[in-house]
Design an enzyme around this catalytic site. Structure first.
Site, PDB file in Angstrom:
ATOM      1  N   CYS A 334      22.740  66.453 -98.155  1.00 21.10           N
ATOM      2  CA  CYS A 334      22.611  67.703 -98.919  1.00 21.10           C
ATOM      3  C   CYS A 334      23.494  67.770-100.166  1.00 21.10           C
ATOM      4  O   CYS A 334      23.007  68.196-101.223  1.00 21.10           O
ATOM      5  CB  CYS A 334      22.802  68.927 -98.020  1.00 21.10           C
ATOM      6  SG  CYS A 334      23.950  68.737 -96.665  1.00 21.10           S
ATOM      7  N   ARG A 363      29.073  58.579 -90.360  1.00 19.65           N
ATOM      8  CA  ARG A 363      30.005  59.583 -89.881  1.00 19.65           C
ATOM      9  C   ARG A 363      30.985  58.900 -88.927  1.00 19.65           C
ATOM     10  O   ARG A 363      30.561  58.153 -88.043  1.00 19.65           O
ATOM     11  CB  ARG A 363      29.273  60.702 -89.118  1.00 19.65           C
ATOM     12  CG  ARG A 363      28.317  61.459 -90.004  1.00 19.65           C
ATOM     13  CD  ARG A 363      27.577  62.555 -89.258  1.00 19.65           C
ATOM     14  NE  ARG A 363      26.628  63.183 -90.167  1.00 19.65           N
ATOM     15  CZ  ARG A 363      25.781  64.138 -89.824  1.00 19.65           C
ATOM     16  NH1 ARG A 363      25.775  64.604 -88.583  1.00 19.65           N
ATOM     17  NH2 ARG A 363      24.956  64.649 -90.709  1.00 19.65           N
ATOM     18  N   GLN A 381      18.098  59.679 -91.445  1.00 17.16           N
ATOM     19  CA  GLN A 381      17.301  60.808 -90.981  1.00 17.16           C
ATOM     20  C   GLN A 381      16.036  60.947 -91.798  1.00 17.16           C
ATOM     21  O   GLN A 381      15.976  60.512 -92.950  1.00 17.16           O
ATOM     22  CB  GLN A 381      18.098  62.106 -91.150  1.00 17.16           C
ATOM     23  CG  GLN A 381      19.352  62.197 -90.330  1.00 17.16           C
ATOM     24  CD  GLN A 381      20.109  63.471 -90.648  1.00 17.16           C
ATOM     25  OE1 GLN A 381      20.521  63.702 -91.779  1.00 17.16           O
ATOM     26  NE2 GLN A 381      20.282  64.314 -89.649  1.00 17.16           N
ATOM     27  N   ASP A 383      15.219  63.253 -93.560  1.00 19.23           N
ATOM     28  CA  ASP A 383      15.963  64.402 -94.065  1.00 19.23           C
ATOM     29  C   ASP A 383      15.291  64.966 -95.310  1.00 19.23           C
ATOM     30  O   ASP A 383      14.735  64.218 -96.106  1.00 19.23           O
ATOM     31  CB  ASP A 383      17.371  63.904 -94.431  1.00 19.23           C
ATOM     32  CG  ASP A 383      18.365  65.033 -94.561  1.00 19.23           C
ATOM     33  OD1 ASP A 383      18.041  66.165 -94.177  1.00 19.23           O
ATOM     34  OD2 ASP A 383      19.472  64.761 -95.051  1.00 19.23           O
ATOM     35  N   HIS A 385      15.656  68.460 -98.270  1.00 21.53           N
ATOM     36  CA  HIS A 385      16.178  69.750 -98.700  1.00 21.53           C
ATOM     37  C   HIS A 385      15.178  70.396 -99.629  1.00 21.53           C
ATOM     38  O   HIS A 385      14.696  69.760-100.557  1.00 21.53           O
ATOM     39  CB  HIS A 385      17.550  69.567 -99.354  1.00 21.53           C
ATOM     40  CG  HIS A 385      18.524  68.996 -98.384  1.00 21.53           C
ATOM     41  ND1 HIS A 385      18.798  67.648 -98.313  1.00 21.53           N
ATOM     42  CD2 HIS A 385      19.224  69.583 -97.373  1.00 21.53           C
ATOM     43  CE1 HIS A 385      19.640  67.439 -97.313  1.00 21.53           C
ATOM     44  NE2 HIS A 385      19.911  68.575 -96.719  1.00 21.53           N
ATOM     45  N   LYS A 465      20.688  78.101 -88.088  1.00 23.46           N
ATOM     46  CA  LYS A 465      19.985  76.860 -87.788  1.00 23.46           C
ATOM     47  C   LYS A 465      18.981  77.089 -86.674  1.00 23.46           C
ATOM     48  O   LYS A 465      19.304  77.692 -85.653  1.00 23.46           O
ATOM     49  CB  LYS A 465      21.058  75.851 -87.367  1.00 23.46           C
ATOM     50  CG  LYS A 465      20.618  74.562 -86.782  1.00 23.46           C
ATOM     51  CD  LYS A 465      21.793  73.591 -86.721  1.00 23.46           C
ATOM     52  CE  LYS A 465      22.679  73.829 -85.515  1.00 23.46           C
ATOM     53  NZ  LYS A 465      23.656  72.746 -85.291  1.00 23.46           N
ATOM     54  N   HIS A 511      17.480  73.209 -95.289  1.00 22.03           N
ATOM     55  CA  HIS A 511      17.696  71.847 -94.786  1.00 22.03           C
ATOM     56  C   HIS A 511      16.698  71.671 -93.654  1.00 22.03           C
ATOM     57  O   HIS A 511      16.563  72.564 -92.821  1.00 22.03           O
ATOM     58  CB  HIS A 511      19.082  71.658 -94.177  1.00 22.03           C
ATOM     59  CG  HIS A 511      20.232  71.992 -95.079  1.00 22.03           C
ATOM     60  ND1 HIS A 511      21.251  71.109 -95.327  1.00 22.03           N
ATOM     61  CD2 HIS A 511      20.545  73.117 -95.761  1.00 22.03           C
ATOM     62  CE1 HIS A 511      22.148  71.675 -96.129  1.00 22.03           C
ATOM     63  NE2 HIS A 511      21.748  72.894 -96.411  1.00 22.03           N
TER      64      HIS A 511
END
Length: 650
Positions: A334, A363, A381, A383, A385, A465, A511
């Site tokens: 993000c 991470r 991911q 992923d 946005h 979330k 997200h």
RNA sequence: GCCGCUGUAGCUCAGUGGCAGAGCAGCUGUUUCGUAAACAGCAGGUCGUGGGUUCAAGUCCCACCGGCGGCUCCA
């Protein structure tokens, strides 16, 4: 002779059942005003049951008449007490903390003079069975706090619990010599515990806070009947057989190496899964209007200071020093996407802008939390946005839900269970924005026909979330996707788009990930399918099995014909009997086995056996191709594993 | 990170202070086979790593690393 049963009945209320004699004499006036009610069958002198209808309504309804789930709750709760009794017998100096019923059983936490061993569990379980055999009455009552403090004066954890209770009285339960501070919910006697077994030892922080002492937790399993206990154990054994760490090795999909803890090595076959899933998502991105981007792997710490991740997660990031400046490997996409948005000049005509990215994230997860593919330090991911105007948000949320529903359905995962996680203690942004975003997410979930359960305080620091959970083939629940409204980052990054009015406006930001981390998804999906992937994902889609060496050449021709259609085919040329080749392919979860011998070679055909073990008979090669291509392109869900899967290994 | 357990061949495991083993997998050879394991032989080891105790350590002790089960955490 058993000691009489004490019941703190409210002034001798009669039992409700017909056919019971009610003996309301206060046989054991242990506490002032307490009555004992003993139930006997008419014409019988045998005491069958005692009933208590005290202030706690503990035994108001006879145990046998309670709803099944309440009975099970009480059995597990009482088993925890019996466990604590056994531990206190073994260690008179033990400090005991809490012991609630939990899914599948119960636990109790202790502070003990030495670590428990598996042998101790055997001994404790034996002691528990003694208590069960004695069939002691379990008595409960409310006692004044002052008295509780006296009773538990040598029990620091109990004293702490007493101080945390707001009422003037606290629950107090006894059976035999054992006594506990407890809010209740118990069986009438220790002989009513059903089928139980001590399961495992673990450490657990007092009150779940890592700043507190580490206690020893003993877990037990408990079910109403031996059959149900055995069934649970069978499920657990099945879970072990499906364990993705085991299947990952056996199917040669991936492995984890101490050379980089928590960072999977995808072998060629695992990389097929990984890339097929990405291809699948890319196809959907084209359909749903997403734009794929590729952003740096590493950023100046400034970026993460702006996003807020530096403050919240610095210790969990890989930080580097380069030319005396602080950098960090990106732990999520993000901030990079916000930087990308900020670098351009977007107008309302460009929105919604759906930026998707598959690049790897890192991470520094604490060592103790790593777990196979489901908790790793290096992953990617599906992923994305989404930047949009405020009046586009609802539509975008619904579109994400629709896409998620479709993906889970196409993967054979069924409908997800939704959780809505709200504002945590540490949060960015302001509370009114949070409230709006939480309401908007909740309303959207309902408007697309889902119910949700609330997870208070479990939101991301930048926004509430939605979590997509699903149950796998053996009943376990996993979180996969997520959808979040960001109430912080657009402002923190100073993101602006030009509105129709020519003015600058702050965009909304969502997200979302649907598979979640590909590593985790592959791990979970491997367990869900037990390695029987649908054809489109199967690393090897068919193995051609030549019966004798003279059929190898024809087997290669069959392979070529299938490969021309993009199918992933191998020929088993090993010097083995056909049965062994079939077995090997079956163990490798290959969806199709194409046996070729003289007859098939003659007919330009192959004898087809599918992954369930079913013999589909001889089919012309062109027909096999049609069948497999159809199955692949329709992403058909695998029909199911064989009825009698063989055990791998010896 | 914390508590407990654990680490022997690619995999599964035996080896309780005195010569490092088995099955499967692998390799070689024989066999050429019709739907879930042919037969024989060979090869394979820094016993996680580093210290220590001992005449002698896979075995006992300490530290570290990895893994497993939990706890805490999970952008």
């Amino acid at each position: 002779m058993q000691e009489p049963w004490l019941c703190s009945s409210p002034r001798g209320a009669p039992p409700r059942e017909a056919g019971w004699n009610h003996v309301s004499a206060p046989l054991v006036p242990r506490d002032a005003g307490a009555f004992v009610c003993v139930l006997v069958r008419p014409g019988s002198s045998r005491v069958l049951r005692c009933e208590r209808t005290g202030e706690m309504n503990e035994h108001d309804t006879p145990f046998d008449e309670l709803p099944a789930d309440e009975r099970l709750f009480r059995m597990r709760h009482s088993a925890a007490h019996v466990l604590a009794e056994a531990v206190l017998e073994m260690f008179p100096e033990a400090k005991y903390a809490i012991g609630p019923p939990v899914e599948n059983g119960f636990y109790y936490d202790f502070d003990l003079p030495r670590p428990l061993t598996p042998d101790d569990l055997v001994a404790l379980e034996a002691r528990m069975r003694v208590s069960v055999a004695r069939d002691l009455p379990i008595r409960g009552e409310q006692i004044p706090k002052a008295r509780a403090r006296e009773v538990f004066k040598d029990q620091p954890y109990k004293l702490e619990l007493i101080e945390g209770i707001e009422d003037e009285t606290v629950g107090y339960f006894r059976h035999g010599e054992f006594q506990d501070l407890c809010r209740g919910g118990h069986t009438e006697r220790t002989g009513q515990l059903g089928a139980f077994a001590l399961d495992r030892l673990a450490g657990a922080y007092w009150r779940g806070d890592e700043k507190n002492a580490m206690l020893q937790r003993v877990y037990g399993l408990l079910f109403p009947s031996t059959g149900e206990l055995d069934a649970y154990r069978a499920t657990r054994a099945e879970a072990e057989r499906r364990d993705h760490r085991r299947l990952g090795r056996e199917l040669d999909l991936f492995h984890l190496d101490p050379i980089s803890p928590g960072s999977p090595f995808f072998h060629p076959k695992g990389a097929v899964l990984y890339n097929e899933l990405i291809d699948y998502m890319r196809g959907l991105y084209r359909e749903y209007g997403y734009d794929e981007v590729i952003t740096p792997q590493m950023f100046s710490a400034d970026l993460f200071k702006t996003s807020g991740h530096y403050d919240n997660f610095k210790d969990d990031m890989y930080m580097l020093e380069i030319d005396e400046q602080e950098f960090g490997l990106k732990p999520m996409n993000c901030p990079g996407h916000c930087a990308l948005f900020r670098s351009g000049h977007y107008s309302y005509r460009d929105l919604p802008l759906r930026l998707a990215e598959f690049t790897r994230l890192h991470r520094n997860e604490r060592s103790g939390v790593l777990h196979g593919m489901t908790r790793v330090r290096s992953f990617s991911q599906d992923d994305s946005h989404i930047y949009c105007t405020p009046d586009q948000v609802e539509h975008e949320i619904r579109a994400v839900f629709e896409m998620a529903r479709r993906i889970y359905e196409e993967l054979g995962l069924g409908l997800p269970v939704i959780r809505l996680a709200t504002r945590p203690e540490r949060f960015a942004g302001n509370i009114p924005d949070w409230d709006v975003a939480e309401r908007q997410l909740g309303d959207s979930v309902r408007s697309v026909g889902y119910e949700y359960t609330l997870a208070p305080g479990e939101g991301a620091f930048y926004g509430p979330k939605v979590e997509f959970h699903f149950r796998d083939a053996i009943g376990r629940s996993w979180q996969l996707g997520t959808l979040q409204i960001d109430v912080a980052m657009p402002t923190r990054f100073g993101l602006q788009y030009t509105g129709a009015d020519g003015e600058g406006h702050t965009p909304m930001m969502l997200h979302r990930a649907i598979l979640g981390s590909l590593e985790r998804f592959i791990g979970v999906y491997t367990e869900h399918t037990a390695g029987h992937f649908p054809l489109w994902l199967a690393p090897v889609q068919a193995v051609v099995v030549p019966i004798a060496d003279r059929h190898v050449e024809y087997a290669h021709r069959v392979r070529s014909l299938l490969r021309e259609r993009g199918l992933r085919i191998q020929v088993d040329e090993s010097n083995e009997r056909m049965g062994a080749k079939i077995r090997r392919a079956q163990l490798q979860r290959v969806p199709y086995m194409l046996v070729v011998g003289d007859r098939e070679q003659e007919a330009e055909a192959a004898a087809v056996r599918d992954g369930t073990g079913a013999d589909l008979g001889a089919m012309p090669v062109f027909q096999i191709i049609d069948r497999m291509v159809d199955e692949r392109d329709s992403r058909a869900i695998y029909a199911g594993p064989p009825a009698h899967p063989p055990e791998a290994g010896a």
